[in-house]
Design a protein around this motif. Structure first.
Motif, PDB file in Angstrom:
ATOM      1  N   ILE A  55       0.834  -1.190   0.000  1.00 38.56           N
ATOM      2  CA  ILE A  55       0.000   0.000   0.000  1.00 38.56           C
ATOM      3  C   ILE A  55       0.872   1.245   0.000  1.00 38.56           C
ATOM      4  O   ILE A  55       0.563   2.243  -0.667  1.00 38.56           O
ATOM      5  CB  ILE A  55      -0.969  -0.025   1.199  1.00 38.56           C
ATOM      6  N   TYR A  56       2.003   1.185   0.741  1.00 34.58           N
ATOM      7  CA  TYR A  56       2.936   2.311   0.693  1.00 34.58           C
ATOM      8  C   TYR A  56       3.374   2.587  -0.735  1.00 34.58           C
ATOM      9  O   TYR A  56       3.424   3.727  -1.189  1.00 34.58           O
ATOM     10  CB  TYR A  56       4.189   1.996   1.520  1.00 34.58           C
ATOM     11  N   GLU A  57       3.715   1.489  -1.449  1.00 34.28           N
ATOM     12  CA  GLU A  57       4.174   1.676  -2.831  1.00 34.28           C
ATOM     13  C   GLU A  57       3.080   2.314  -3.681  1.00 34.28           C
ATOM     14  O   GLU A  57       3.313   3.271  -4.424  1.00 34.28           O
ATOM     15  CB  GLU A  57       4.573   0.322  -3.414  1.00 34.28           C
ATOM     16  N   GLN A  58       1.866   1.773  -3.538  1.00 34.39           N
ATOM     17  CA  GLN A  58       0.769   2.275  -4.354  1.00 34.39           C
ATOM     18  C   GLN A  58       0.487   3.743  -4.049  1.00 34.39           C
ATOM     19  O   GLN A  58       0.337   4.575  -4.949  1.00 34.39           O
ATOM     20  CB  GLN A  58      -0.474   1.427  -4.046  1.00 34.39           C
ATOM     21  N   VAL A  59       0.448   4.074  -2.756  1.00 35.91           N
ATOM     22  CA  VAL A  59       0.142   5.449  -2.376  1.00 35.91           C
ATOM     23  C   VAL A  59       1.273   6.382  -2.781  1.00 35.91           C
ATOM     24  O   VAL A  59       1.034   7.528  -3.183  1.00 35.91           O
ATOM     25  CB  VAL A  59      -0.105   5.531  -0.853  1.00 35.91           C
ATOM     26  N   MET A  60       2.520   5.862  -2.734  1.00 36.07           N
ATOM     27  CA  MET A  60       3.633   6.750  -3.089  1.00 36.07           C
ATOM     28  C   MET A  60       3.555   7.155  -4.550  1.00 36.07           C
ATOM     29  O   MET A  60       3.721   8.336  -4.885  1.00 36.07           O
ATOM     30  CB  MET A  60       4.948   6.043  -2.829  1.00 36.07           C
ATOM     31  N   ILE A  61       3.283   6.170  -5.421  1.00 37.42           N
ATOM     32  CA  ILE A  61       3.206   6.508  -6.845  1.00 37.42           C
ATOM     33  C   ILE A  61       2.052   7.476  -7.095  1.00 37.42           C
ATOM     34  O   ILE A  61       2.172   8.440  -7.861  1.00 37.42           O
ATOM     35  CB  ILE A  61       3.064   5.228  -7.671  1.00 37.42           C
ATOM     36  N   CYS A  75       6.284   7.764   2.656  1.00 36.75           N
ATOM     37  CA  CYS A  75       6.134   6.378   2.218  1.00 36.75           C
ATOM     38  C   CYS A  75       7.482   5.790   1.834  1.00 36.75           C
ATOM     39  O   CYS A  75       7.828   4.656   2.199  1.00 36.75           O
ATOM     40  CB  CYS A  75       5.198   6.316   1.005  1.00 36.75           C
ATOM     41  N   LEU A  76       8.264   6.582   1.080  1.00 37.07           N
ATOM     42  CA  LEU A  76       9.549   6.069   0.621  1.00 37.07           C
ATOM     43  C   LEU A  76      10.463   5.750   1.788  1.00 37.07           C
ATOM     44  O   LEU A  76      11.152   4.736   1.810  1.00 37.07           O
ATOM     45  CB  LEU A  76      10.195   7.105  -0.299  1.00 37.07           C
ATOM     46  N   GLN A  77      10.448   6.624   2.804  1.00 34.72           N
ATOM     47  CA  GLN A  77      11.342   6.386   3.942  1.00 34.72           C
ATOM     48  C   GLN A  77      10.955   5.117   4.676  1.00 34.72           C
ATOM     49  O   GLN A  77      11.812   4.328   5.077  1.00 34.72           O
ATOM     50  CB  GLN A  77      11.308   7.575   4.890  1.00 34.72           C
ATOM     51  N   GLU A  78       9.646   4.900   4.847  1.00 37.42           N
ATOM     52  CA  GLU A  78       9.221   3.665   5.499  1.00 37.42           C
ATOM     53  C   GLU A  78       9.688   2.449   4.714  1.00 37.42           C
ATOM     54  O   GLU A  78      10.177   1.471   5.267  1.00 37.42           O
ATOM     55  CB  GLU A  78       7.687   3.631   5.592  1.00 37.42           C
TER      56      GLU A  78
END
Lengths: 262, 258
Positions: A55-61, A75-78
């Motif tokens: 979900i982090y990946e999806q939200v980051m994009i 998101c990227l840092q997490e």
């Protein structure tokens, strides 16, 4: 501002499932993803378990799409903390640099990935999209051609190449790319319809005939395709001989227009 | 023939064997995952496999593209001098299993995690639970099965359907396969019968090490393919039916998120 869960009266499980559905369908509704995802991460992060990383990946994009650099950075840092050596995360940080228009640094990132793993397709494709973002379409086309020589099966890349060629008005080559797509997805009406449009634009008697056939095929595969119907109508109108096709196409077109207006 | 078995057999033998098999399988799955080394993929191999895929797609779905495009592609692949399959020869290094280190370690790991536990535990069960019958298989068996299934029990008149603990163990090994896929998901390393299947078919399909042969066979297949355009009569087919707009535009499409 009311939260998503209040506005629509949904629980966190539904929000998570909705995100998954968007992920699987490859939708690009970035604003919605940012709204739902941000709330999901901040309020219900602990309940998500291992789902949270994707979900982090999806939200980051999606955040990069909406210029939400703050959210993208968190998101990227997490992700970096959790997966320190991952190529996938490196690609995401490259994407962030691209969004900030720091193209040289992004290129360095991708080159590092490619040195480590020459078969990594994601990094190559990002490099090509950097060229496209910088407006260097001739170079982008050249690089994409080289990429496709090695990875002949990448459909996303064929489609991108056809788009680039259409922008350059090189319809013959765009038609070639679309033919590849049609071969691999024979039942996809959208590719047939795009191919027919390219052939129509090319002009010339043979191409128009081909175009008519492919519009008809697109309609046969999916009779809701309005563009295909319109294309058929346009072609039927300019036919030199009167045949059943032209009359019927005009009738169908008028019928559909009546329905949409009512 | 009806035998009455002590119910403590059920409690102390049948169930423990099931549990032992099950847990050993799960342990095997995790150990395999731990020892699993990433396979390094060669760029050329990936590229070749995709080219072969494209050629196959051309053969199968070539009828959806115009005749000229099909001819163009076929020419690209099969032309006597400049065709891809004729021109490209890959250097093939025959992978000798004895000297190729990566394959050797893979084979050893496979043997270690699968065969060794099976032998050990099979032997232990045979020793620990010997001398009595465990259960009766529901179908009648011939006398030929007796020495196999009734280890340690020398009764000439005993029905072959009564089996000993070793056979119950083997029954479990194969039977718990579906349980593993339920719990560990598909494609799990505890699935022994699949591994044995792979070993048998592995001898038959040695394709990756020899792209040249694959190219040759693909060339032959492509030579004989004819182009029969599927769109010959598409317009008539389309016109013969109604487009059936009926109910398409009667409702509003909901455009909210949930």
């Amino acid at each position: 501002m009311a939260s998503v869960s209040e506005l629509y009266d949904v629980g966190w499980e539904e929000m998570r499932d909705k995100l998954r559905k968007w992920r699987e369908d490859n939708c690009r509704n970035s604003e919605q993803i940012v709204d739902v995802g941000e709330e999901l991460i901040s309020e219900h992060g602990s309940k998500l378990g291992d789902d949270i990383w994707i979900i982090y990946e999806q939200v980051m994009i999606a955040a990069l799409d909406c210029s939400r650099d703050d959210l993208a950075l968190t998101c990227l840092q997490e992700l970096r903390k959790q997966f320190p050596d991952s190529h996938r995360v490196k690609r995401l940080s490259g994407m962030r640099l691209e969004a900030l228009e720091r193209y040289d640094e992004a290129n360095k990132h991708y080159d590092a990935i490619l040195q480590d793993d020459p078969t990594n397709t994601a990094a190559r494709k990002r490099k090509i999209s950097i060229l496209k973002a910088q407006g260097k379409s001739a170079e982008a086309i050249r690089e994409l051609n080289e990429y496709l020589e090695q990875f002949v099966g990448d459909q996303e890349a064929w489609h991108e190449l056809s788009e680039l060629y259409i922008n350059e008005h090189d319809y013959g080559k765009a038609a070639f790319c679309l033919e590849e797509l049609m071969m691999t997805n024979p039942h996809n009406h959208l590719y047939c319809e795009q191919y027919a449009e390219v052939k129509y634009t090319q002009g010339g008697l043979e191409n128009l005939e081909l175009s008519r056939k492919y519009f008809a095929q697109a309609l046969r595969l999916n009779n809701r395709n309005m563009r295909a119907l319109f294309g058929l109508y346009m072609l039927a109108g300019r036919g030199t001989k009167e045949n059943k096709c032209s009359v019927k196409a005009v009738e169908e077109m008028l019928e559909s227009m009546q329905i949409t207006m009512s | 023939m009806a035998l009455l078995l002590d119910s403590s057999i059920r409690m102390w033998v049948v169930l423990p064997i099931v549990f032992i098999t099950f847990f050993v399988g799960i342990i095997r799955h995790y150990v395999t995952q731990l020892l699993h080394s990433d396979k390094k993929v060669d760029l050329e191999q990936v590229s070749d496999s995709q080219v072969l895929l494209r050629s196959r797609i051309l053969r199968e779905n070539g009828k959806y593209i115009p005749r000229q495009s099909f001819a163009m592609r076929k020419h690209y692949f099969n032309n006597a001098e400049t065709g891809f399959f004729k021109k490209v020869k890959r250097k093939v290094i025959p992978k000798n299993p004895m000297t190729d280190t990566s394959m050797l370690t893979d084979m050893m790991k496979g043997n270690l995690t699968n065969v060794l536990p099976m032998i050990l535990i099979g032997g232990w069960i045979n020793w620990a639970f010997s001398g009595f019958v465990i259960t009766k298989v529901p179908f009648p068996l011939t006398l030929r099965f007796k020495p196999m299934l009734q280890r340690g029990i020398e009764l000439l008149s005993l029905d072959a359907s009564w089996v000993s603990s070793a056979s119950w163990y083997f029954l479990n090994v194969f039977g718990l396969r579906s349980m593993y896929s339920l719990i560990l998901g598909q494609d799990n390393a505890a699935d022994q019968s699949r591994i044995m299947q792979d070993q048998m078919t592995g001898a038959a399909m040695a394709m990756p090490p020899d792209p040249n042969k694959a190219f040759k066979s693909e060339w032959e297949a492509l030579e004989i393919v004819e182009h029969k355009w599927a769109l010959e009569n598409v317009e008539e087919e389309l016109m013969s039916r109604d487009l059936n707009f009926g109910t398409f535009f009667s409702q509003d499409i909901k455009s909210t998120m949930f």
